[in-house]
Design a protein around this motif. Structure first.
Motif, PDB file in Angstrom:
ATOM      1  N   ARG A  73     -15.538 -23.023  -9.920  1.00  0.00           N
ATOM      2  CA  ARG A  73     -14.522 -23.466 -10.868  1.00  0.00           C
ATOM      3  C   ARG A  73     -14.961 -23.016 -12.261  1.00  0.00           C
ATOM      4  O   ARG A  73     -16.044 -23.384 -12.724  1.00  0.00           O
ATOM      5  CB  ARG A  73     -14.348 -24.976 -10.849  1.00  0.00           C
ATOM      6  CG  ARG A  73     -13.273 -25.464 -11.836  1.00  0.00           C
ATOM      7  CD  ARG A  73     -13.029 -26.967 -11.772  1.00  0.00           C
ATOM      8  NE  ARG A  73     -12.433 -27.319 -10.494  1.00  0.00           N
ATOM      9  CZ  ARG A  73     -13.017 -28.128  -9.595  1.00  0.00           C
ATOM     10  NH1 ARG A  73     -14.195 -28.671  -9.840  1.00  0.00           N
ATOM     11  NH2 ARG A  73     -12.421 -28.402  -8.465  1.00  0.00           N
ATOM     12  N   CYS A  74     -14.145 -22.215 -12.890  1.00  0.00           N
ATOM     13  CA  CYS A  74     -14.461 -21.687 -14.210  1.00  0.00           C
ATOM     14  C   CYS A  74     -14.621 -22.829 -15.211  1.00  0.00           C
ATOM     15  O   CYS A  74     -13.771 -23.727 -15.282  1.00  0.00           O
ATOM     16  CB  CYS A  74     -13.360 -20.735 -14.668  1.00  0.00           C
ATOM     17  SG  CYS A  74     -13.651 -20.050 -16.324  1.00  0.00           S
ATOM     18  N   SER A  75     -15.707 -22.808 -15.941  1.00  0.00           N
ATOM     19  CA  SER A  75     -15.980 -23.850 -16.932  1.00  0.00           C
ATOM     20  C   SER A  75     -15.047 -23.759 -18.145  1.00  0.00           C
ATOM     21  O   SER A  75     -14.834 -24.755 -18.832  1.00  0.00           O
ATOM     22  CB  SER A  75     -17.435 -23.759 -17.398  1.00  0.00           C
ATOM     23  OG  SER A  75     -18.300 -23.944 -16.304  1.00  0.00           O
ATOM     24  N   LYS A  76     -14.481 -22.595 -18.399  1.00  0.00           N
ATOM     25  CA  LYS A  76     -13.604 -22.425 -19.563  1.00  0.00           C
ATOM     26  C   LYS A  76     -12.145 -22.750 -19.266  1.00  0.00           C
ATOM     27  O   LYS A  76     -11.509 -23.474 -20.011  1.00  0.00           O
ATOM     28  CB  LYS A  76     -13.729 -21.008 -20.117  1.00  0.00           C
ATOM     29  CG  LYS A  76     -15.069 -20.769 -20.784  1.00  0.00           C
ATOM     30  CD  LYS A  76     -15.108 -19.471 -21.529  1.00  0.00           C
ATOM     31  CE  LYS A  76     -16.495 -19.340 -22.171  1.00  0.00           C
ATOM     32  NZ  LYS A  76     -16.651 -18.079 -22.861  1.00  0.00           N
ATOM     33  N   CYS A  90     -14.574 -14.815 -13.903  1.00  0.00           N
ATOM     34  CA  CYS A  90     -13.292 -15.494 -13.681  1.00  0.00           C
ATOM     35  C   CYS A  90     -12.160 -14.468 -13.811  1.00  0.00           C
ATOM     36  O   CYS A  90     -12.061 -13.778 -14.834  1.00  0.00           O
ATOM     37  CB  CYS A  90     -13.106 -16.618 -14.697  1.00  0.00           C
ATOM     38  SG  CYS A  90     -11.475 -17.410 -14.575  1.00  0.00           S
ATOM     39  N   SER A  95     -14.362 -14.947 -18.214  1.00  0.00           N
ATOM     40  CA  SER A  95     -15.693 -15.420 -18.620  1.00  0.00           C
ATOM     41  C   SER A  95     -16.681 -15.089 -17.502  1.00  0.00           C
ATOM     42  O   SER A  95     -16.360 -15.168 -16.319  1.00  0.00           O
ATOM     43  CB  SER A  95     -15.680 -16.916 -18.921  1.00  0.00           C
ATOM     44  OG  SER A  95     -15.376 -17.661 -17.780  1.00  0.00           O
ATOM     45  N   ASP A  98     -19.953 -18.306 -15.850  1.00  0.00           N
ATOM     46  CA  ASP A  98     -19.682 -19.617 -16.450  1.00  0.00           C
ATOM     47  C   ASP A  98     -18.780 -20.409 -15.508  1.00  0.00           C
ATOM     48  O   ASP A  98     -17.572 -20.557 -15.750  1.00  0.00           O
ATOM     49  CB  ASP A  98     -19.029 -19.437 -17.826  1.00  0.00           C
ATOM     50  CG  ASP A  98     -18.997 -20.742 -18.612  1.00  0.00           C
ATOM     51  OD1 ASP A  98     -19.618 -21.727 -18.167  1.00  0.00           O
ATOM     52  OD2 ASP A  98     -18.329 -20.772 -19.661  1.00  0.00           O
ATOM     53  N   PHE A  99     -19.382 -20.877 -14.419  1.00  0.00           N
ATOM     54  CA  PHE A  99     -18.625 -21.596 -13.399  1.00  0.00           C
ATOM     55  C   PHE A  99     -19.527 -22.639 -12.733  1.00  0.00           C
ATOM     56  O   PHE A  99     -20.745 -22.576 -12.833  1.00  0.00           O
ATOM     57  CB  PHE A  99     -18.082 -20.633 -12.343  1.00  0.00           C
ATOM     58  CG  PHE A  99     -19.153 -19.906 -11.591  1.00  0.00           C
ATOM     59  CD1 PHE A  99     -19.685 -20.441 -10.423  1.00  0.00           C
ATOM     60  CD2 PHE A  99     -19.649 -18.697 -12.056  1.00  0.00           C
ATOM     61  CE1 PHE A  99     -20.693 -19.779  -9.734  1.00  0.00           C
ATOM     62  CE2 PHE A  99     -20.657 -18.025 -11.374  1.00  0.00           C
ATOM     63  CZ  PHE A  99     -21.179 -18.568 -10.200  1.00  0.00           C
TER      64      PHE A  99
END
Length: 115
Positions: A73-76, A90, A95, A98-99
């Motif tokens: 799951r993408c953090s952004k 992603c 990004s 960053d997940f």
């Protein structure tokens, strides 16, 4: 090599399944779902299984491995995507690295086949 520990743990679980279900026939195969991000090396797991099963009740049992893709799951942006397939990027917001992994980190017995 933690693969040997995984194999011995699997043997304990299989013995519990056999005992709890009063199974008397031989175990033909066990299917293991191995997450892409589980840090398990498939060839090492197979080698450890082949070595450890000798002189046990599982000596004629076949190990079947099924790879489970790592889903992150993408953090952004929150988008869920297949990590390896997208080179850890992603596909929505682009990004990189960053997940949070939400699937594909586990190792589970998914199927047992008895004679």
């Amino acid at each position: 090599m933690h693969e040997m520990g995984i194999v011995y743990g699997m043997f304990d679980t299989l013995r519990d399944i056999i005992k709890q279900n009063n199974i008397t026939s031989p175990l033909l195969s066990v299917t293991l779902e191995v997450g892409e991000a589980s840090m398990v090396v498939s060839s090492y797991l197979q080698e450890c299984f082949d070595i450890a099963k000798e002189d046990t009740e599982f000596k004629n049992t076949k190990l079947i491995q099924k790879e489970v893709p790592c889903i992150g799951r993408c953090s952004k942006c929150g988008h869920e995507f297949k990590v390896k397939e997208n080179d850890r990027v992603c596909p929505i917001c682009h990004s990189e690295n960053d997940f949070t992994p939400i699937d594909g980190t586990e190792i589970n017995i998914s199927e047992v086949d008895f004679e």
